[in-house]
Design a protein around this motif. Structure first.
Motif, mmCIF file in Angstrom:
data_model
loop_
_atom_site.group_PDB
_atom_site.id
_atom_site.type_symbol
_atom_site.label_atom_id
_atom_site.label_comp_id
_atom_site.label_asym_id
_atom_site.label_seq_id
_atom_site.Cartn_x
_atom_site.Cartn_y
_atom_site.Cartn_z
ATOM 1 N N ARG A 78 -13.326 5.989 -5.137
ATOM 2 C CA ARG A 78 -13.986 7.070 -5.901
ATOM 3 C C ARG A 78 -13.785 8.455 -5.426
ATOM 4 N N ARG A 79 -13.394 8.446 -4.061
ATOM 5 C CA ARG A 79 -13.292 9.945 -3.527
ATOM 6 C C ARG A 79 -11.813 10.607 -3.886
ATOM 7 N N TYR A 80 -10.914 9.512 -3.854
ATOM 8 C CA TYR A 80 -9.372 9.856 -4.161
ATOM 9 C C TYR A 80 -9.248 9.727 -5.727
ATOM 10 N N GLN A 81 -10.175 9.243 -6.235
ATOM 11 C CA GLN A 81 -10.100 9.279 -7.942
ATOM 12 C C GLN A 81 -9.253 8.080 -8.441
ATOM 13 N N TRP A 82 -9.350 7.016 -7.626
ATOM 14 C CA TRP A 82 -8.522 5.943 -7.903
ATOM 15 C C TRP A 82 -9.125 4.795 -8.662
ATOM 16 N N LEU A 83 -10.510 4.952 -8.894
ATOM 17 C CA LEU A 83 -11.410 4.194 -9.540
ATOM 18 C C LEU A 83 -11.890 5.041 -10.833
ATOM 19 N N TRP A 136 10.718 11.757 1.478
ATOM 20 C CA TRP A 136 9.306 11.601 1.967
ATOM 21 C C TRP A 136 8.402 12.430 1.242
ATOM 22 N N GLY A 137 8.695 13.463 0.887
ATOM 23 C CA GLY A 137 7.749 14.644 -0.076
ATOM 24 C C GLY A 137 7.643 13.964 -1.183
ATOM 25 N N ARG A 138 8.494 13.454 -1.970
ATOM 26 C CA ARG A 138 8.192 12.920 -3.366
ATOM 27 C C ARG A 138 7.607 11.491 -2.942
ATOM 28 N N PHE A 139 7.708 10.967 -1.998
ATOM 29 C CA PHE A 139 7.048 9.495 -1.958
ATOM 30 C C PHE A 139 5.605 10.109 -1.692
ATOM 31 N N ARG A 140 5.163 10.938 -0.638
ATOM 32 C CA ARG A 140 3.936 11.425 -0.250
ATOM 33 C C ARG A 140 3.100 12.082 -1.611
ATOM 34 N N HIS A 141 3.741 12.880 -2.322
ATOM 35 C CA HIS A 141 3.042 13.836 -3.093
ATOM 36 C C HIS A 141 3.127 13.178 -4.495
ATOM 37 N N VAL A 142 4.061 12.255 -4.791
ATOM 38 C CA VAL A 142 4.208 11.627 -6.159
ATOM 39 C C VAL A 142 4.208 10.389 -6.339
ATOM 40 N N THR A 143 4.686 9.559 -5.493
ATOM 41 C CA THR A 143 4.499 8.203 -5.800
ATOM 42 C C THR A 143 3.178 7.720 -5.020
ATOM 43 N N LEU A 144 2.718 7.847 -4.040
ATOM 44 C CA LEU A 144 1.780 7.474 -3.453
ATOM 45 C C LEU A 144 0.425 7.888 -4.454
ATOM 46 N N PRO A 145 0.153 9.188 -4.917
ATOM 47 C CA PRO A 145 -1.046 9.365 -5.897
ATOM 48 C C PRO A 145 -0.842 8.428 -7.038
ATOM 49 N N SER A 160 4.841 -5.299 2.262
ATOM 50 C CA SER A 160 5.004 -5.259 0.559
ATOM 51 C C SER A 160 5.331 -4.137 0.055
ATOM 52 N N LEU A 161 4.839 -2.940 0.636
ATOM 53 C CA LEU A 161 5.253 -1.707 -0.130
ATOM 54 C C LEU A 161 6.766 -1.398 0.133
ATOM 55 N N ALA A 162 7.063 -1.533 1.517
ATOM 56 C CA ALA A 162 8.432 -1.458 1.881
ATOM 57 C C ALA A 162 9.403 -2.184 0.995
ATOM 58 N N ALA A 163 9.122 -3.566 0.942
ATOM 59 C CA ALA A 163 9.998 -4.305 0.217
ATOM 60 C C ALA A 163 10.132 -3.758 -1.393
ATOM 61 N N ALA A 164 8.963 -3.469 -1.908
ATOM 62 C CA ALA A 164 8.756 -3.018 -3.325
ATOM 63 C C ALA A 164 9.876 -1.639 -3.599
ATOM 64 N N VAL A 188 3.138 -6.734 -7.306
ATOM 65 C CA VAL A 188 2.220 -5.747 -7.868
ATOM 66 C C VAL A 188 2.684 -4.458 -7.449
ATOM 67 N N PHE A 189 3.296 -4.133 -6.420
ATOM 68 C CA PHE A 189 3.451 -2.741 -6.010
ATOM 69 C C PHE A 189 4.925 -2.439 -6.953
ATOM 70 N N THR A 190 5.769 -3.560 -7.139
ATOM 71 C CA THR A 190 6.977 -3.210 -7.765
ATOM 72 C C THR A 190 6.637 -2.559 -9.331
ATOM 73 N N ALA A 191 5.659 -3.471 -9.985
ATOM 74 C CA ALA A 191 5.115 -3.172 -11.101
ATOM 75 C C ALA A 191 4.691 -1.717 -11.422
ATOM 76 N N ALA A 192 3.752 -1.188 -10.348
ATOM 77 C CA ALA A 192 3.043 -0.196 -10.083
ATOM 78 C C ALA A 192 4.138 1.019 -10.140
ATOM 79 N N LEU A 193 5.416 0.780 -9.140
ATOM 80 C CA LEU A 193 6.345 1.726 -9.075
ATOM 81 C C LEU A 193 6.936 1.999 -10.511
ATOM 82 N N SER A 194 7.258 0.833 -10.992
ATOM 83 C CA SER A 194 8.006 0.964 -12.464
ATOM 84 C C SER A 194 7.401 1.822 -13.480
ATOM 85 N N ALA A 195 6.102 2.075 -13.175
ATOM 86 C CA ALA A 195 5.004 2.912 -14.020
ATOM 87 C C ALA A 195 4.953 4.212 -13.824
#
Length: 293
Positions: free
Chosen positions: A288-293, A200-209, A88-92, A176-183
């Motif tokens: 909660r540990r990664y402050q996603w909630l 890869w650095g932009r994906f790991r440190h910007v997109t994923l968080p 899903s994430l790869a397609a998005a 859902v991921f497509t909408a999140a990436l647009s934001a």
């Protein structure tokens, strides 16, 4: 109670009543049935109904097929969730690329399997995976690889069903991921690019968080879905071969509607409910540990 609080309860009341009727009440009834020997005899006459306490649960824990079903379900979830979310994430990410053309067409095409009937698509996939004339084995034959008995070999049955389920459901998470990436703020991506960050650095440190909460939501829903897998193995393999695709929900269905042992089926449902609740609680703690909630 203030006027605002009364208004809030007035609007929330119907929804809470619906939740109680559709969720709390069935769980309570399942708990009551799980403590009885409710069967086809009790259906005919409630006088045959007996309270057996925890006997259904202890009998389940002594049933080898239940543990086999639990292991198969855990394997489906452990392998299927990363496959589904990864696809899903790869397609998005591909569809988020500005250079991709006809994005609406691709989104519709990839999302279409999710809204089609599970039974209908499973029957089609049985022909795709057929040992003698299936499209997949024809493609393998063209590559010089011998035919695989996808639905008749215990070593191939789980990968075959996982392939089908991933194809069937990944379109929802993709949207859902497509909408999140647009934001994701473009300023952050541009700043990372100017600082020399690689793709890869932009994906790991910007997109994923930035899409972390969406990723958590997809994980929670995917785990719950794979732990409740039923229709796919039921239609494609009937739990075989050699019980290699029997899941907890399949075991519960057999106990309740094949053998009419509804008390033990209800106990199985409660165990599955507690399992999903526990896994979801762990995922929420990680979020909660990664402050996603």
């Amino acid at each position: 109670m203030s006027r605002q609080e009364r208004a809030a309860w007035l609007f929330a009341g119907p929804v809470l009543a619906a939740i109680a009727a559709m969720l709390v009440l069935p769980v309570a009834l399942a708990l009551l049935l799980g403590l009885t020997d409710y069967s086809i005899y009790a259906l005919a006459d409630l006088k045959n109904l007996r309270f057996v306490g925890l006997a259904n649960f202890t009998e389940l824990l002594a049933t080898p097929l239940f543990w086999r079903a639990l292991g198969n379900t855990a394997l489906f979830a452990a392998l299927g969730v990363p496959m589904a979310i990864g696809a899903s994430l790869a397609a998005a990410l591909l569809l988020h690329d500005a250079t991709v053309r006809w994005k609406p067409l691709w989104r519709v095409a990839l999302f279409a399997p999710y809204v089609t009937s599970v039974v209908a698509t499973a029957i089609v996939w049985r022909f795709v995976l057929n040992t003698r004339f299936g499209l997949l084995n024809s493609a393998l034959g063209a590559a010089g690889i011998g035919p695989v008995d996808w639905l008749g070999d215990p070593r191939a049955s789980i990968p075959a069903i996982l392939l089908f389920v991933t194809w069937k459901i990944f379109g929802y998470n993709m949207i859902v991921f497509t909408a999140a990436l647009s934001a994701v703020p473009g300023e952050l991506m541009e700043a990372a690019r100017l600082d020399g960050a690689s793709r890869w650095g932009r994906f790991r440190h910007v997109t994923l968080p930035a899409i972390g909460p969406t990723l958590l939501l997809a994980a929670v829903m995917s785990v719950a879905g794979f732990l409740q897998l039923f229709a796919e193995p039921y239609v494609m393999t009937m739990g075989g071969p050699a019980q290699s695709t029997v899941t907890v929900l399949y075991f519960m269905f057999d106990e309740g509607f094949r053998w009419w042992n509804l008390g033990q089926a209800s106990a199985t449902a409660l165990i599955l409910f507690v399992l999903i609740l526990g896994v979801t609680a762990v995922q929420a703690r990680i979020g909660r540990r990664y402050q996603w909630l």
